[in-house]
Design an enzyme around this catalytic site. Structure first.
Site, PDB file in Angstrom:
ATOM      1  CG  MET A 141      37.384  40.873  43.822  1.00 56.55           C
ATOM      2  SD  MET A 141      37.138  42.423  44.715  1.00 56.55           S
ATOM      3  CE  MET A 141      35.382  42.366  45.066  1.00 56.55           C
ATOM      4  CG  HIS A 142      34.344  42.294  39.799  1.00 56.80           C
ATOM      5  ND1 HIS A 142      33.571  42.667  40.887  1.00 56.80           N
ATOM      6  CD2 HIS A 142      35.410  43.151  39.785  1.00 56.80           C
ATOM      7  CE1 HIS A 142      34.149  43.708  41.486  1.00 56.80           C
ATOM      8  NE2 HIS A 142      35.251  44.007  40.843  1.00 56.80           N
ATOM      9  CG  ASP A 167      41.885  41.082  43.516  1.00 60.86           C
ATOM     10  OD1 ASP A 167      40.937  41.778  43.949  1.00 60.86           O
ATOM     11  OD2 ASP A 167      42.211  41.070  42.321  1.00 60.86           O
TER      12      ASP A 167
END
EC number: 2.7.1.17
Length: 472
Positions: free
Chosen positions: A75-76, A231
């Site tokens: 992520m991110h 995830d």
């Protein structure tokens, strides 16, 4: 059959399941991370495509019966594309701390916590774009689209710029209660909605496989690609976690305590993440530490021994923490500290300290940090009555027994070899292709159960209190 693609930090994993959700095959391809400056963490997005090709080839089996694809990923990350969808710079990853000052400034704006329900962490996507404004203004000016890692794979597979609600929740531009981008937060960071991907639920269709890519990969053209999930949300789907009750503890590169909720429960003061789940009408809370099994891998490198050798030197009793303490902050920390400047280290060493004692201290340090995460979830109004253990660290009986004592709840090891993010992505692909709901997935059979021992739990609570006092 259904294909799950999980874009991790250290590699791409693909999982093929049949209509009964049994694993038919897996493939993997490794990735590397660049650290051009202290605290920086980057990857080349085009490398993800190459690794996905290798991972699918590693399956070594015909894919002509695949009816749907699901995506999961780290992520991110910030992938910045120009008007022709060309990558402008290496992706800035989830564990990159360069934007700590920008994150602190955004977090000081009350609307961010109010709308996102979360602290603006340095690893989130929005502060990375503000950092680009300040340090790479020419590249920022060329940016026409910002994608998250798995959604860059979707763009390659389908030609569509779409994200899902769980992944979008970790950007600091998203309103999880409304399950939509926030125009106010985008404006506050110099961004526009036109620079954001469209949105879909994780179990919905979010694009169809392009014919040219299908031919290259040996897949049927036009099959649906699910919205997928970040995830941790996808891992929870793999473990059958669709609502409150049983939660998840992940002992991967990072460490996570995950609990699904049937309503949005923000509590940013606890540094707990409150995000959308990868299912419609569901949310989740997460406590996140940036270095979990990564700490053991780091120590194995220092000790110049395989992890298995180090663990074999230990007895199997989850006794309370000893006098040697390890601070598991190799990359800073999120929950509950929100401090990217925190760093790792040992305390209590002496001339008589042995390697096994230091190995045990590493396990204990990560375990206590996860116990802090569990306590933070409870403070935020959530939590779980038991935790399914996932990730490479879940293979250690000792580590799971330690976690049971430290968190005070049973830790469950699944019987199946595949219950992770790639499996969850494949399940989301099945749900999208068949139009199925959450009742189509179930929790795995349990191979081992590690119960908290009342005689040990108090000792672990005392160990956590000591660590907190020393840290203060």
């Amino acid at each position: 059959m259904f294909l799950g693609i999980d874009l991790g930090t250290s590699g791409v994993k693909v999982v093929l399941i049949d209509d009964a959700q049994r694993v038919a095959g897996t493939g993997h391809a490794a990735l590397t991370v660049a650290n051009p400056h202290p605290g920086w963490s980057e990857q080349i997005p085009q490398d993800w495509i190459a690794a996905t090709r290798r991972a699918i080839a590693d399956l070594g089996m015909p894919l002509n019966k695949v009816a749907g694809i699901g995506l999961s990923g780290q992520m991110h990350g910030a992938i910045c594309l120009d008007g022709n969808n060309r990558v402008l710079r290496p992706a800035i990853l989830w564990n990159d701390g360069r934007a700590s000052e920008e994150a602190a400034r955004l977090d000081g704006d009350p609307q961010f916590r109010k709308l996102t329900g979360n602290i603006v962490f340095a690893g989130f996507t929005a502060p990375k774009l503000v950092w680009m404004q300040n340090h790479e203004p020419d590249l920022f000016a060329q940016t026409r689209l910002v994608l998250l890692p798995k959604d860059y794979l979707r763009l390659w597979l389908t030609g569509e710029a779409i994200s899902d609600m769980s992944d979008a929740s970790g950007t600091a531009w998203f309103d999880p209660a409304k399950r939509d981008w926030s125009g106010d937060l985008l404006s506050a960071t110099g961004m526009e909605r036109s620079q954001m991907p469209a949105l879909a639920e994780g179990s919905e269709i979010a694009g169809y496989l392009r014919a040219d890519i299908a031919g290259e990969l040996g897949l049927p053209p036009g099959i649906p690609v699910a919205g997928g999930g970040g995830d941790n949300a996808a891992t929870a789907i793999g473990a059958g976690i669709t609502g409150p009750g049983v939660g998840l503890v992940s002992l991967g590169t990072s460490g996570v305590i995950f609990a699904a909720t049937d309503r949005f429960l923000p509590a940013p003061e606890t540094a707990v993440h409150a995000f959308c789940h990868a299912l419609p009408g569901q949310w989740h809370q997460m406590g996140v530490m940036l270095s979990a099994a990564a700490c053991l891998d780091w120590w194995a490198g220092i000790a110049d021994q395989p992890v298995g050798n180090l663990l074999a030197e230990l007895d199997d009793q989850p006794t309370p923490p000893g006098p040697i303490a390890f601070w598991p902050y190799l990359s800073g920390e999120r929950t509950p500290l929100n401090d990217p400047a925190q760093r790792a280290g040992f305390t209590g060493l002496s001339s008589g300290t042995t390697r096994p004692q230091m190995t045990r201290a590493v396990l204990e340090g990560v375990t206590l940090a996860l116990a802090e995460n569990m306590a933070a979830l409870r403070d935020a109004g959530g939590g779980a009555d038991s935790l399914i253990a996932m990730g490479g660290g879940a293979r250690s009986d000792l580590w799971l027994a330690m976690l049971a004592q430290a968190t005070g709840v049973p830790i469950l090891r699944p019987a199946g070899s595949e219950t992770g993010a790639g499996f969850g992505a494949a399940r989301l692909g099945l749900m999208a292709a068949l139009g199925a709901g959450a009742d189509a997935i179930s929790q795995p059979d349990i191979a081992a159960r590690f119960e908290p021992d009342p005689a040990l739990v108090s000792g672990w609570s005392e160990g956590l209190a000591r660590l907190q006092v020393q840290r203060a």
